[in-house]
Design an enzyme around this catalytic site. Structure first.
Site, mmCIF file in Angstrom:
data_model
loop_
_atom_site.group_PDB
_atom_site.id
_atom_site.type_symbol
_atom_site.label_atom_id
_atom_site.label_comp_id
_atom_site.label_asym_id
_atom_site.label_seq_id
_atom_site.Cartn_x
_atom_site.Cartn_y
_atom_site.Cartn_z
ATOM 1 N N ASP A 58 0.804 -1.229 0.000
ATOM 2 C CA ASP A 58 0.000 0.000 0.000
ATOM 3 C C ASP A 58 0.836 1.277 0.000
ATOM 4 O O ASP A 58 0.456 2.285 0.590
ATOM 5 C CB ASP A 58 -0.959 0.039 1.216
ATOM 6 C CG ASP A 58 -1.745 -1.236 1.359
ATOM 7 O OD1 ASP A 58 -2.183 -1.762 0.329
ATOM 8 O OD2 ASP A 58 -1.918 -1.705 2.496
ATOM 9 N N LYS B 296 2.155 1.851 -5.083
ATOM 10 C CA LYS B 296 2.779 1.152 -6.213
ATOM 11 C C LYS B 296 1.892 1.179 -7.457
ATOM 12 O O LYS B 296 2.387 1.192 -8.577
ATOM 13 C CB LYS B 296 3.082 -0.277 -5.786
ATOM 14 C CG LYS B 296 3.933 -1.059 -6.719
ATOM 15 C CD LYS B 296 4.653 -2.213 -6.029
ATOM 16 C CE LYS B 296 3.990 -2.785 -4.820
ATOM 17 N NZ LYS B 296 2.712 -3.469 -5.070
ATOM 18 N N GLY C 288 -4.521 -4.571 -3.850
ATOM 19 C CA GLY C 288 -5.519 -3.584 -4.257
ATOM 20 C C GLY C 288 -4.774 -2.346 -4.659
ATOM 21 O O GLY C 288 -4.090 -1.750 -3.841
ATOM 22 N N HIS C 289 -4.805 -2.024 -5.943
ATOM 23 C CA HIS C 289 -4.117 -0.790 -6.325
ATOM 24 C C HIS C 289 -5.123 0.207 -6.857
ATOM 25 O O HIS C 289 -6.044 -0.143 -7.571
ATOM 26 C CB HIS C 289 -2.991 -0.995 -7.334
ATOM 27 C CG HIS C 289 -2.954 -2.335 -7.962
ATOM 28 N ND1 HIS C 289 -2.055 -3.285 -7.586
ATOM 29 C CD2 HIS C 289 -3.716 -2.870 -8.929
ATOM 30 C CE1 HIS C 289 -2.267 -4.362 -8.295
ATOM 31 N NE2 HIS C 289 -3.270 -4.139 -9.119
ATOM 32 N N GLN D 250 1.741 -6.630 -2.791
ATOM 33 C CA GLN D 250 2.080 -6.518 -1.353
ATOM 34 C C GLN D 250 3.411 -5.788 -1.145
ATOM 35 O O GLN D 250 3.723 -4.912 -1.925
ATOM 36 C CB GLN D 250 2.104 -7.901 -0.678
ATOM 37 C CG GLN D 250 0.740 -8.576 -0.583
ATOM 38 C CD GLN D 250 0.305 -9.195 -1.884
ATOM 39 O OE1 GLN D 250 1.045 -9.917 -2.517
ATOM 40 N NE2 GLN D 250 -0.914 -8.907 -2.303
HETATM 41 P P1 IMP Z 1 -3.227 -12.629 2.797
HETATM 42 O O1 IMP Z 1 -2.242 -12.240 1.767
HETATM 43 O O2 IMP Z 1 -4.645 -12.293 2.444
HETATM 44 O O3 IMP Z 1 -3.048 -14.032 3.274
HETATM 45 O O4 IMP Z 1 -2.930 -11.719 4.117
HETATM 46 C C1 IMP Z 1 -1.727 -11.845 4.863
HETATM 47 C C2 IMP Z 1 -1.273 -10.485 5.389
HETATM 48 O O5 IMP Z 1 -0.851 -9.680 4.283
HETATM 49 C C3 IMP Z 1 -2.365 -9.678 6.078
HETATM 50 O O6 IMP Z 1 -1.771 -8.902 7.112
HETATM 51 C C4 IMP Z 1 -2.879 -8.767 4.995
HETATM 52 O O7 IMP Z 1 -3.468 -7.596 5.508
HETATM 53 C C5 IMP Z 1 -1.592 -8.463 4.259
HETATM 54 N N1 IMP Z 1 -1.802 -8.112 2.845
HETATM 55 C C6 IMP Z 1 -2.128 -8.946 1.831
HETATM 56 N N2 IMP Z 1 -2.203 -8.271 0.675
HETATM 57 C C7 IMP Z 1 -1.918 -6.998 0.948
HETATM 58 C C8 IMP Z 1 -1.791 -5.828 0.154
HETATM 59 O O8 IMP Z 1 -1.941 -5.826 -1.078
HETATM 60 N N3 IMP Z 1 -1.463 -4.684 0.815
HETATM 61 C C9 IMP Z 1 -1.224 -4.669 2.138
HETATM 62 N N4 IMP Z 1 -1.312 -5.732 2.933
HETATM 63 C C10 IMP Z 1 -1.657 -6.902 2.336
#
Ligand code: IMP
Length: 435
Positions: free
Chosen positions: A22, A25, A49-50, A234
């Site tokens: 976040d 990017k 999520g972009h 991420q």
């Molecule tokens: P998962 O990827 O849904 O399994 O989540 C694992 C961890 O990564 C959690 O703390 C989510 O909030 C974080 N996370 C997953 N995708 C994103 C992203 O695109 N941005 C920020 N945090 C993310």
């Protein structure tokens, strides 16, 4: 002399994130994609999520790469991504409905499919973790990568199999038993099987003509000397191996994820741009040493619009963290930084930067992991800066930034030890300063 955008994005470039995701990017990739011939989403899935703001409007994308808005380019979903077919078809349809000129978007045959039971398993696992929950996005990412490692489930290429529906139904029955064993209910409690099958059939029609061996296309484009842009999901501090386990995602946002997803190797990569926010945020659980659970955090959250694009969760906010960012940049192979959302700090009287972590008598300036237990026992050491208290959003030349903003940038650059070549001062493409 200002760096020219075209030369900045030349060659094979990965845009990744040095922090907890976040960082902006999406905007960075939208900018870089203008100069790219091929854009590849490298890891993660619809957990990303972009937000992209361009002349066509504001778009919140999850699975489709932010680089989709260059109609001249080829947009690929690499093999390191897990693909929710319904999400992919839905996002594509929405973009096509808006009549936006788009890149051609193709998917790797080797990506794993995220199917309804993965999301159910994700939320049940979180519930069963109780206090120790990770705070996942609930998009089924962890269970799909687990199946992949276990060599189970279906891949994008399987959509081409004439027996696909039979295989799908077989797995559905197996998964129903898995979910009951986890303490969940019957599938009827979660979704309508007939409706889902119908949606899946429609999504399959959309996806089938787009399935390719992405590694081959990438190899050929590289041979032709085309500009290739990797778009990571991420952030480095959420990396499965380098992040603060278990508060991590299940893939690799850095250079390793890029290589895994493309078949390119380290010698093929010209530049790794580290998208780095001018302050820190995090969604979900896990360590965040500089978190400000106070009016500063509230300011950053409100002014920065820090709400998760995927989950709508309010992001935790805090001061810039040099040790964590340096660690994230180092482990993800970053060679140059893009400092994002500097303008969010414009209204602050005072700005702090964490330069080290105090644990007992010792101050740690360099991290070799971001262990949650270690982070619980530390106190951040801060350097305080006076705010510049001037709007920066209209600034387009580095020299025109307020002196104090430039001092802040230099301090971060020295602390992280990587040059900051881009400064972003607003959500629009134009609000980008090349240095
Ligand atoms: P998962 O990827 O849904 O399994 O989540 C694992 C961890 O990564 C959690 O703390 C989510 O909030 C974080 N996370 C997953 N995708 C994103 C992203 O695109 N941005 C920020 N945090 C993310």
């Amino acid at each position: 002399m200002a760096n020219l955008p075209g030369s900045y994005w030349k060659g094979t470039v990965l845009a990744t994130d040095t922090q907890f995701g976040d960082t902006g990017k999406g905007k960075l990739v939208d900018e870089g994609a203008q100069y790219a011939d091929v854009i590849i989403k490298t890891n993660g899935g619809a957990n990303a999520g972009h937000t992209v703001c361009n002349k066509y409007g504001e778009f919140k994308l999850h699975l489709i790469p932010a680089g989709i808005f260059n109609p001249e380019a080829l947009c690929l979903i690499g093999s390191g991504v897990v693909v929710d077919p319904l999400q992919f078809a839905g996002e594509l349809e929405e973009l096509l409905d808006k009549k936006v000129p788009l890149a051609k978007c193709l998917l790797s045959k080797d990506s794993h499919l995220v199917l309804p039971w993965h999301k159910i398993r994700d939320s049940l696992r979180e519930k069963n973790r109780g206090e120790g929950k990770i705070g996942t996005t609930g998009r089924g990412i962890g269970p799909t990568f687990a199946d992949r490692t276990n060599r189970e489930g279906l891949r994008v290429g399987d959509l081409l199999d004439s027996n696909f529906e039979k295989r799908f139904m077989q797995i559905l029955h197996e998964q129903e038993r898995v979910i009951l064993a986890m303490g969940g209910g019957k599938f009827e409690d979660y979704f309508d099987k007939n409706k889902t099958m119908k949606q899946l059939r429609e999504a399959r029609e959309v996806i089938m003509p787009r399935i390719i061996n992405t590694a081959e296309v990438i190899y050929l484009k590289k041979e032709e000397g085309k500009n290739i842009l990797g778009e990571a999901g991420q952030g480095a501090l959420l990396d499965l191996d380098f992040g603060g386990y278990p508060y991590v995602t299940s893939s690799h946002p850095g250079v390793i994820g890029f290589m895994l997803s493309t078949g390119l190797s380290i010698k093929d990569i010209d530049k790794v741009v580290g998208s780095t926010k001018a302050y820190m945020t995090r969604v979900g659980e896990g360590p965040m040493p500089t978190e400000q659970d106070n009016e500063i955090g509230d300011y950053l959250q409100k002014v920065g619009g820090e709400i998760g694009a995927t989950t709508g969760r309010i992001r935790r906010c805090g001061w810039f963290d040099i040790p964590a960012t340096e660690y994230g940049a180092r482990t993800s192979g970053v060679t140059t930084l893009a400092l994002m959302k500097l303008d969010v700090l414009d209204g602050l009287d005072e700005i702090k930067v964490c330069t080290g972590y105090q644990a007992g008598d010792r101050v740690y300036n360099k991290l070799f992991d971001i262990d949650p237990v270690f982070c619980e026992g530390i106190k951040p050491v801060y350097q305080t800066f006076k705010g510049w208290k001037q709007p920066t959003t209209e600034v387009r030349l580095y020299d025109d930034l307020p002196q104090r903003a430039k001092e802040y940038i230099s301090f971060i650059e020295e602390g992280v030890g990587i040059p900051i070549k881009i400064v972003s001062v607003g959500p629009d493409r134009q609000a980008t300063i090349y240095r």
